[in-house]
Design an enzyme around this catalytic site. Sequence first.
Site, PDB file in Angstrom:
ATOM      1  N   CYS A  74       4.488   5.994 -10.081  1.00 20.09           N
ATOM      2  CA  CYS A  74       3.653   6.755  -9.673  1.00 20.09           C
ATOM      3  C   CYS A  74       4.190   8.467  -9.722  1.00 20.09           C
ATOM      4  O   CYS A  74       3.457   9.344  -9.899  1.00 20.09           O
ATOM      5  CB  CYS A  74       2.929   6.642  -8.172  1.00 20.09           C
TER       6      CYS A  74
ATOM      7  N   ARG B  83     -26.150  13.899   5.089  1.00 19.34           N
ATOM      8  CA  ARG B  83     -27.391  14.552   5.552  1.00 19.34           C
ATOM      9  C   ARG B  83     -28.415  14.569   4.161  1.00 19.34           C
ATOM     10  O   ARG B  83     -29.430  14.456   4.011  1.00 19.34           O
ATOM     11  CB  ARG B  83     -27.220  15.564   6.052  1.00 19.34           C
TER      12      ARG B  83
HETATM   13  C1  LIG Z   1       2.630   7.507 -14.456  1.00 14.31           C
HETATM   14  C2  LIG Z   1       2.051   6.639 -13.550  1.00 14.31           C
HETATM   15  C3  LIG Z   1       1.458   7.030 -12.424  1.00 14.31           C
HETATM   16  C4  LIG Z   1       0.768   6.342 -11.287  1.00 14.31           C
HETATM   17  N1  LIG Z   1       0.400   6.741 -10.316  1.00 14.31           N
HETATM   18  C5  LIG Z   1      -0.209   5.929  -9.398  1.00 14.31           C
HETATM   19  C6  LIG Z   1      -0.819   6.518  -8.224  1.00 14.31           C
HETATM   20  O1  LIG Z   1      -0.441   7.798  -8.076  1.00 14.31           O
HETATM   21  N2  LIG Z   1      -1.198   5.673  -7.203  1.00 14.31           N
HETATM   22  C7  LIG Z   1      -1.203   4.211  -7.321  1.00 14.31           C
HETATM   23  O2  LIG Z   1      -1.766   3.558  -6.551  1.00 14.31           O
HETATM   24  N3  LIG Z   1      -1.029   3.686  -8.616  1.00 14.31           N
HETATM   25  C8  LIG Z   1      -0.299   4.667  -9.531  1.00 14.31           C
HETATM   26  N4  LIG Z   1       0.179   4.168 -10.804  1.00 14.31           N
HETATM   27  C9  LIG Z   1       0.092   2.617 -10.824  1.00 14.31           C
HETATM   28  C10 LIG Z   1       1.535   1.792 -10.185  1.00 14.31           C
HETATM   29  O3  LIG Z   1       2.711   2.219 -10.363  1.00 14.31           O
HETATM   30  C11 LIG Z   1       1.225   0.530 -10.662  1.00 14.31           C
HETATM   31  O4  LIG Z   1      -0.043   0.030 -10.236  1.00 14.31           O
HETATM   32  C12 LIG Z   1       2.508  -0.488 -10.093  1.00 14.31           C
HETATM   33  O5  LIG Z   1       3.538  -0.003 -10.374  1.00 14.31           O
HETATM   34  C13 LIG Z   1       2.239  -1.765 -10.264  1.00 14.31           C
HETATM   35  O6  LIG Z   1       3.198  -2.459  -9.593  1.00 14.31           O
HETATM   36  P1  LIG Z   1       3.490  -4.074 -10.513  1.00 14.31           P
HETATM   37  O7  LIG Z   1       4.784  -4.464  -9.506  1.00 14.31           O
HETATM   38  O8  LIG Z   1       2.382  -4.839 -10.392  1.00 14.31           O
HETATM   39  O9  LIG Z   1       3.854  -3.663 -11.905  1.00 14.31           O
HETATM   40  P2  LIG Z   1       5.129  -2.842 -12.530  1.00 14.31           P
HETATM   41  O10 LIG Z   1       5.343  -1.692 -11.567  1.00 14.31           O
HETATM   42  O11 LIG Z   1       4.487  -2.538 -13.954  1.00 14.31           O
HETATM   43  O12 LIG Z   1       6.146  -3.825 -12.572  1.00 14.31           O
HETATM   44  C14 LIG Z   1       6.534  -4.837 -13.311  1.00 14.31           C
HETATM   45  C15 LIG Z   1       7.833  -4.953 -13.846  1.00 14.31           C
HETATM   46  O13 LIG Z   1       8.076  -6.104 -14.463  1.00 14.31           O
HETATM   47  C16 LIG Z   1       8.982  -6.313 -15.401  1.00 14.31           C
HETATM   48  N5  LIG Z   1       8.404  -7.151 -16.485  1.00 14.31           N
HETATM   49  C17 LIG Z   1       7.506  -7.138 -17.266  1.00 14.31           C
HETATM   50  N6  LIG Z   1       7.430  -8.169 -18.042  1.00 14.31           N
HETATM   51  C18 LIG Z   1       8.955  -8.930 -17.893  1.00 14.31           C
HETATM   52  C19 LIG Z   1       9.322 -10.060 -18.223  1.00 14.31           C
HETATM   53  N7  LIG Z   1       8.838 -10.850 -19.121  1.00 14.31           N
HETATM   54  N8  LIG Z   1      10.603 -10.249 -17.554  1.00 14.31           N
HETATM   55  C20 LIG Z   1      11.197  -9.403 -16.511  1.00 14.31           C
HETATM   56  N9  LIG Z   1      10.621  -8.451 -16.312  1.00 14.31           N
HETATM   57  C21 LIG Z   1       9.509  -8.093 -16.690  1.00 14.31           C
HETATM   58  C22 LIG Z   1       8.730  -4.503 -15.981  1.00 14.31           C
HETATM   59  O14 LIG Z   1       9.946  -3.981 -16.435  1.00 14.31           O
HETATM   60  C23 LIG Z   1       8.360  -3.899 -14.721  1.00 14.31           C
HETATM   61  O15 LIG Z   1       9.489  -3.277 -14.143  1.00 14.31           O
HETATM   62  C24 LIG Z   1       0.871   4.890 -11.485  1.00 14.31           C
HETATM   63  C25 LIG Z   1       1.624   4.448 -12.734  1.00 14.31           C
HETATM   64  C26 LIG Z   1       1.967   5.119 -13.547  1.00 14.31           C
HETATM   65  C27 LIG Z   1       2.668   4.494 -15.077  1.00 14.31           C
END
Ligand SMILES: Cc1cc2nc3c(=O)[nH]c(=O)nc-3n(C[C@H](O)[C@H](O)[C@H](O)COP(=O)(O)OP(=O)(O)OC[C@H]3O[C@@H](n4cnc5c(N)ncnc54)[C@H](O)[C@@H]3O)c2cc1C
Length: 459
Positions: free
Chosen positions: A46, A448
Amino acid sequence: MAERLIVVGGDAAGMAAASQARRRRDRDDLAIVAFERGHFTSYSACGIPYWISGVVPERDQLLARDPATFREEFDIDVRLRHEVTGIDLERREIVARGLDGGGEVREAFDTLVYAAGAVPLTPAWAHTGARGVFGVQTLDDGAALRDWLESEPAPRRAVVVGGGYIGVEMAEALIQRGLSVNLVERGDQPMSTVDGDMAELVTDAMRGVGIQIRTGLPVTGLEERDGRVTAVVTAEGPIPADVVVLGLGVRPNASLAEAAGLPLGPTGGIRTDRRMRVPGVSGVWAAGDCVETLHLVSGMPVHVPLGTHANKQGRVAGINIGGGYATFPGVIGTAVTKVCGLEVGRTGLRERDARAAGFEFVSVVAESTNRAGYYPGARSMTVKLIAERPCGRLLGAQIVGWSEAAKRIDTLAVALWNGMTVDDMTALDLGYAPPYAPVWDPVLIAARKAVDALAGAGR
Ligand SMILES: Cc1cc2nc3c(=O)[nH]c(=O)nc-3n(C[C@H](O)[C@H](O)[C@H](O)COP(=O)(O)OP(=O)(O)OC[C@H]3O[C@@H](n4cnc5c(N)ncnc54)[C@H](O)[C@@H]3O)c2cc1C
């Protein structure tokens, strides 16, 4: 022998799950190994736009916990630069590939947390291999973009393709860095998370800082010279670009899970129950951008890839794996964004969502100010409410304003979460003093107005 927990994905959801499980179970009871294919753990994606713009000067400010901290303080074995390439549910093992050498490893698990996030939508035209084209999904993506912006010859012209909130935030970041910026959007408005009338305010703010916005214009290709991107191709001709940022949305990163036989829902996200367990597959959990969840207003399954949900879902999975009890009930679609000084908040259903869900409703837009009109710094604020007919239940809300607008959406989110009607809301005991609100808070004024609209519509 200790039970083995394997985590796929080392960011918000995966590491929240791992650390919560560790808080409840020590290493003799639970061994934890987390695989992350990137260079970082627990980073703030984010924050990437603010690092690109320079508002946040150092990359490392976006790192919440590094692998050494996880190893030393949490006894979690983090394997960076390891991509999980297969999950064998029968043999209960994963296969991973060392991306910096080291070959293939196999690790047995008793319990698995799948938290691989989302993948950016990348159309075929973007796969030319031209340098200067970037998605911004992970911190590695952000680092690659920043390196390009600092390379020679310095890029001067940026095109952002896609006007979702990430595209909009990136457009602002690039203009703050001094580039000229075109934002090209296939749909008829940027910021499709709010209704068109509210998005117009956002468009005006973006144009006000010099961002060129072109809507209704699909990008169909890229032009390049000597392996560097030089333009994006559209039906209205090429738009010159030294750097192209893709903000076309994301889909759940669920292909590995699907290949292993985990159930996907209609949105393409992995299905889970409220405890973040994958149904029908014992000992397997999923959380974050790779899962779908329940929209508590429409009752429909949705894919809402936000960090706020990923952290909560990972925490819920970790507490349950640790032997506790926690649930994630679903979402109501609350989100906030800052766009060129303007604050944008939304919760619940937009008009089109309310229609698609079959609701009868009224919608109202109320103009007001963030503070008493006479108080220095008073700026305009627009609140839109969508209320069900005839009962008056709040279905959705959007706020756009220059100051103190975004977090006002939380008041509306709490009202919506608790099923309040706009009639009830008119009596809410909200704080008032001239530096903070007009005597009738913008939220109350809008409530309202919604009550009046319901009456006007014969409820
Ligand atoms: C530019 C940007 C701005 C954002 N702003 C906001 C915000 O203001 N507010 C908000 O609520 N959300 C925001 N988000 C969304 C938020 O960042 C994501 O929802 C959050 O990071 C999701 O977390 P996650 O752990 O599910 O996935 P991710 O953060 O995507 O993490 C998944 C991880 O898994 C790893 N991975 C994937 N496949 C494999 C594999 N096969 N083997 C090993 N590793 C793997 C990836 O490298 C990654 O690091 C933003 C996202 C972006 C890109």
